[in-house]
Design an enzyme around this catalytic site. Structure first.
Site, short mmCIF file in Angstrom:
data_model
loop_
_atom_site.label_atom_id
_atom_site.label_comp_id
_atom_site.label_asym_id
_atom_site.label_seq_id
_atom_site.Cartn_x
_atom_site.Cartn_y
_atom_site.Cartn_z
N SER A 148 0.87 -1.19 0.00
CA SER A 148 0.00 0.00 0.00
C SER A 148 0.89 1.22 0.00
O SER A 148 2.04 1.17 0.45
CB SER A 148 -0.86 0.01 1.27
N TYR A 161 -2.51 -1.31 10.43
CA TYR A 161 -2.41 -1.48 8.97
C TYR A 161 -1.07 -0.92 8.47
O TYR A 161 -0.36 -1.58 7.71
CB TYR A 161 -3.59 -0.75 8.32
C1 BGC Z 1 -6.29 1.59 1.93
C2 BGC Z 1 -7.51 2.41 1.57
C3 BGC Z 1 -7.13 3.87 1.40
C4 BGC Z 1 -5.97 4.00 0.45
C5 BGC Z 1 -5.49 5.44 0.29
C6 BGC Z 1 -5.19 1.84 0.94
O1 BGC Z 1 -4.06 1.13 1.33
O2 BGC Z 1 -6.62 0.22 1.94
O3 BGC Z 1 -8.47 2.27 2.60
O4 BGC Z 1 -8.23 4.60 0.91
O5 BGC Z 1 -4.89 3.22 0.91
O6 BGC Z 1 -5.26 6.04 1.51
#
Ligand code: BGC
Length: 260
Positions: A148, A161
């Site tokens: 991410s 996360y």
């Molecule tokens: C998350 C999303 C978020 C995006 C941008 C992703 O890793 O799962 O929930 O909207 O990042 O911030």
């Protein structure tokens, strides 16, 4: 077709980004193991599209496997069953991921464990089982982790996360060095805001969505296929000299800072 004769396992491929990756890799000629935890109908839908994508190429096949990638014995069984069915595994896409929204001071141990188990521990041990297979059979392989932008960028109220994705960044760097002598590459794909079930809540909140879109220079949310096309490259021989790197697929979100 770049992946003819290859076998790829895509975790969490009953929906969202994982589903798009599974279909895209099948379009490139790979046979696909579709993993799901709790959406068998989604996995069947992916399987149907995998078979359709491979329609022109008779070598493409598909298999669905239920496994909770947050449980180590499940991921070991998933890898073993994939190999038992197809006789080998060439590509592992660690896509399954979850997030929990809470103020830091309210995060429960249960939620922390849930996020870390799926996003980091499961990836670690799925990758370990895959690597053992490659070493045993003396084959090269490709590992692609769906990380991410939040492996770099803070995401307030999503502390666990971010910790899990930061961990993925270092896992990839570490393994790139350790696995390179064995012909195994590993890279991260780091999506920004992609239209998938993980952010349904946000997508249904016009105010939050508007604020998010203002932060994305390309002015739109990403689509799962925007991520899948990069994964197809990383899964193919075209990326043979690429390892230990993170690729951002975020419409420019990560580096956007503007004074209003
Ligand atoms: C998350 C999303 C978020 C995006 C941008 C992703 O890793 O799962 O929930 O909207 O990042 O911030």
């Amino acid at each position: 077709m770049k992946l003819e004769g290859k076998v790829a396992l895509v975790t969490g491929s009953s929906q969202g980004i994982g589903q798009a990756i599974a279909i895209r890799l099948a379009q490139e000629g790979a046979s696909i193991v579709i993993n799901y935890r709790s959406h068998p109908e989604g996995a069947e839908a992916t399987l149907a599209q995998v078979k359709e994508a491979g329609g022109k190429c008779h070598m493409v096949d598909g298999l669905t496997i239920q496994a909770d990638t947050g449980i180590v014995t499940d991921v070991q069984r998933m890898i073993a069953d994939s190999i038992a069915h197809f006789g080998k595994l060439d590509i592992l896409v660690n896509n399954a991921g979850i997030e929990k929204n809470a103020d830091f001071w309210d995060v429960t141990e249960k939620d922390y464990d849930a996020v870390m188990n799926v996003n980091l521990k499961g990836v670690f041990f799925a990758t370990q089982a895959f690597v053992k297979h490659l070493l045993d059979t003396k084959q090269p392989g490709k590992i692609i982790n769906i990380s991410s932008v939040h492996e770099e960028l803070p995401f307030p109220h999503f502390a666990a996360y971010c910790v899990s994705k930061g961990g993925l960044k270092m896992l990839t760097r570490n393994l790139a060095v350790e696995l390179a002598p064995h012909g195994i590459t590993i890279n991260n794909v780091a999506p920004g805001a992609i239209e998938t079930p993980i952010n349904t809540k946000l997508l249904n909140d016009p105010e939050k969505l508007g604020a998010l879109l203002k932060n994305i220079p390309l002015g739109r949310l990403g689509q799962p296929k925007d991520v899948a096309s990069l994964v197809a490259f990383l899964a193919s021989a075209d990326s043979d000299y690429v390892t230990g790197t993170t690729f951002f697929v975020d419409g420019g979100l990560l580096w956007n800072y503007q004074e209003q």
